[in-house]
Enzyme design. Sequence first.
Site, PDB file in Angstrom:
ATOM      1  N   ASP A  56     -73.315 -43.867 -28.934  1.00 32.71           N
ATOM      2  CA  ASP A  56     -74.206 -42.689 -28.846  1.00 32.71           C
ATOM      3  C   ASP A  56     -73.835 -41.862 -30.288  1.00 32.71           C
ATOM      4  O   ASP A  56     -74.733 -42.223 -31.216  1.00 32.71           O
ATOM      5  CB  ASP A  56     -73.491 -42.171 -27.221  1.00 32.71           C
ATOM      6  N   LYS A  61     -78.950 -44.608 -27.860  1.00 31.21           N
ATOM      7  CA  LYS A  61     -79.724 -43.932 -27.890  1.00 31.21           C
ATOM      8  C   LYS A  61     -80.010 -43.232 -29.734  1.00 31.21           C
ATOM      9  O   LYS A  61     -79.627 -42.698 -30.162  1.00 31.21           O
ATOM     10  CB  LYS A  61     -78.816 -42.344 -27.573  1.00 31.21           C
ATOM     11  N   PHE A 107     -78.353 -37.954 -20.377  1.00 29.60           N
ATOM     12  CA  PHE A 107     -76.957 -38.640 -19.887  1.00 29.60           C
ATOM     13  C   PHE A 107     -77.243 -39.509 -18.970  1.00 29.60           C
ATOM     14  O   PHE A 107     -78.118 -38.683 -18.249  1.00 29.60           O
ATOM     15  CB  PHE A 107     -76.216 -37.344 -19.803  1.00 29.60           C
ATOM     16  N   ASP A 142     -70.195 -44.765 -16.324  1.00 31.31           N
ATOM     17  CA  ASP A 142     -70.155 -43.891 -15.533  1.00 31.31           C
ATOM     18  C   ASP A 142     -70.139 -42.177 -15.803  1.00 31.31           C
ATOM     19  O   ASP A 142     -70.392 -41.408 -17.607  1.00 31.31           O
ATOM     20  CB  ASP A 142     -68.460 -43.831 -15.634  1.00 31.31           C
ATOM     21  N   ARG A 147     -70.045 -46.506 -11.591  1.00 34.11           N
ATOM     22  CA  ARG A 147     -70.137 -47.541 -12.880  1.00 34.11           C
ATOM     23  C   ARG A 147     -71.283 -48.545 -12.466  1.00 34.11           C
ATOM     24  O   ARG A 147     -71.753 -49.543 -12.151  1.00 34.11           O
ATOM     25  CB  ARG A 147     -68.086 -47.710 -13.287  1.00 34.11           C
TER      26      ARG A 147
HETATM   27  P1  IMP Z   1     -69.930 -42.973 -28.934  1.00 31.34           P
HETATM   28  O1  IMP Z   1     -68.741 -42.910 -29.365  1.00 31.34           O
HETATM   29  O2  IMP Z   1     -70.410 -41.663 -28.677  1.00 31.34           O
HETATM   30  O3  IMP Z   1     -71.305 -43.435 -29.625  1.00 31.34           O
HETATM   31  O4  IMP Z   1     -69.954 -43.144 -27.765  1.00 31.34           O
HETATM   32  C1  IMP Z   1     -69.759 -44.600 -26.661  1.00 31.34           C
HETATM   33  C2  IMP Z   1     -68.757 -44.037 -25.015  1.00 31.34           C
HETATM   34  O5  IMP Z   1     -69.541 -42.931 -24.842  1.00 31.34           O
HETATM   35  C3  IMP Z   1     -69.547 -45.219 -24.353  1.00 31.34           C
HETATM   36  O6  IMP Z   1     -68.545 -45.951 -24.829  1.00 31.34           O
HETATM   37  C4  IMP Z   1     -70.000 -44.565 -22.914  1.00 31.34           C
HETATM   38  O7  IMP Z   1     -68.268 -44.861 -21.775  1.00 31.34           O
HETATM   39  C5  IMP Z   1     -69.826 -42.836 -23.702  1.00 31.34           C
HETATM   40  N1  IMP Z   1     -71.737 -42.631 -23.293  1.00 31.34           N
HETATM   41  C6  IMP Z   1     -71.836 -42.214 -24.581  1.00 31.34           C
HETATM   42  N2  IMP Z   1     -73.237 -41.498 -23.943  1.00 31.34           N
HETATM   43  C7  IMP Z   1     -73.364 -42.086 -22.023  1.00 31.34           C
HETATM   44  C8  IMP Z   1     -74.018 -41.918 -21.158  1.00 31.34           C
HETATM   45  O8  IMP Z   1     -75.151 -41.656 -21.463  1.00 31.34           O
HETATM   46  N3  IMP Z   1     -73.177 -41.580 -20.601  1.00 31.34           N
HETATM   47  C9  IMP Z   1     -72.099 -42.234 -19.993  1.00 31.34           C
HETATM   48  N4  IMP Z   1     -71.516 -42.998 -21.026  1.00 31.34           N
HETATM   49  C10 IMP Z   1     -71.654 -42.434 -22.171  1.00 31.34           C
HETATM   50 MG    MG Z   2     -67.786 -43.719 -20.218  1.00 29.42          MG
END
Ligand code: IMP
Ligand code: MG
Length: 197
Positions: free
Chosen positions: A110, A138, A160, A167, A173
């Site tokens: 993300d 994304k 989301f 989760d 999950r």
């Molecule tokens: P990042 O550090 O922003 O890249 O986010 C990664 C973490 O955020 C992932 O390991 C997920 O646990 C959580 N995450 C990001 N987007 C989503 C989503 O749409 N649904 C659920 N968890 C998400």
């Molecule tokens: Mg999560």
Amino acid sequence: MVFPEIDHILLTREQIAARVREMGERIARDINLELGNNPEGEVVIIPILTGALVLTADLIRELPLRLSLRVVAVSSYPGTSITSKGAKIAGDLPRDLGGKHVLIIDDILDSGQTIGLVKELILQQRPASLRACVLLRKPESARLRPVDVEYVGFDIPNEFVVGYGLDYDGFYRNYPQIATLKPEAIGRSSGVPGGAA
Ligand code: IMP
Ligand code: MG
């Protein structure tokens, strides 16, 4: 109905299973190429808890390699929030990764903070190779930290999603597909203490 709050399904079990098999083939081929230079090389798979659990269970069974598993916990989405609050390692990072072939697995890319942090810390141990694999990415979300992820299952819209390890507030999950939640389900707290990524 067990999951009345599921809104629409983005990816079915069949789509996910087919893609995980493809990713497994590519990963096994790439790691075998690395090992070609040094067949004694060790392969270490590092799932980022908790979201990577389901993907990891399926993916490692597509990898006919001699490998070991070491987990890392990163917390970034406490409780009912649906936007990243920055990543931090919870507990210990696996040690002794120097000279080994390391594959990090996460559920979703993300903002990039989670994988960016784990990659940075593992690189300090000088692995022989370091790659990352996610089921979802994304592309339209704000990439707060640019990070290379070598294997991506699916690009999805900036919504989301839950299921297949992902989760909301600790739940969903075990939902076997990737789906969005009805708007009224988001924001409602379950009382489950702050979840880990
Ligand atoms: P990042 O550090 O922003 O890249 O986010 C990664 C973490 O955020 C992932 O390991 C997920 O646990 C959580 N995450 C990001 N987007 C989503 C989503 O749409 N649904 C659920 N968890 C998400
Ligand atoms: Mg999560």
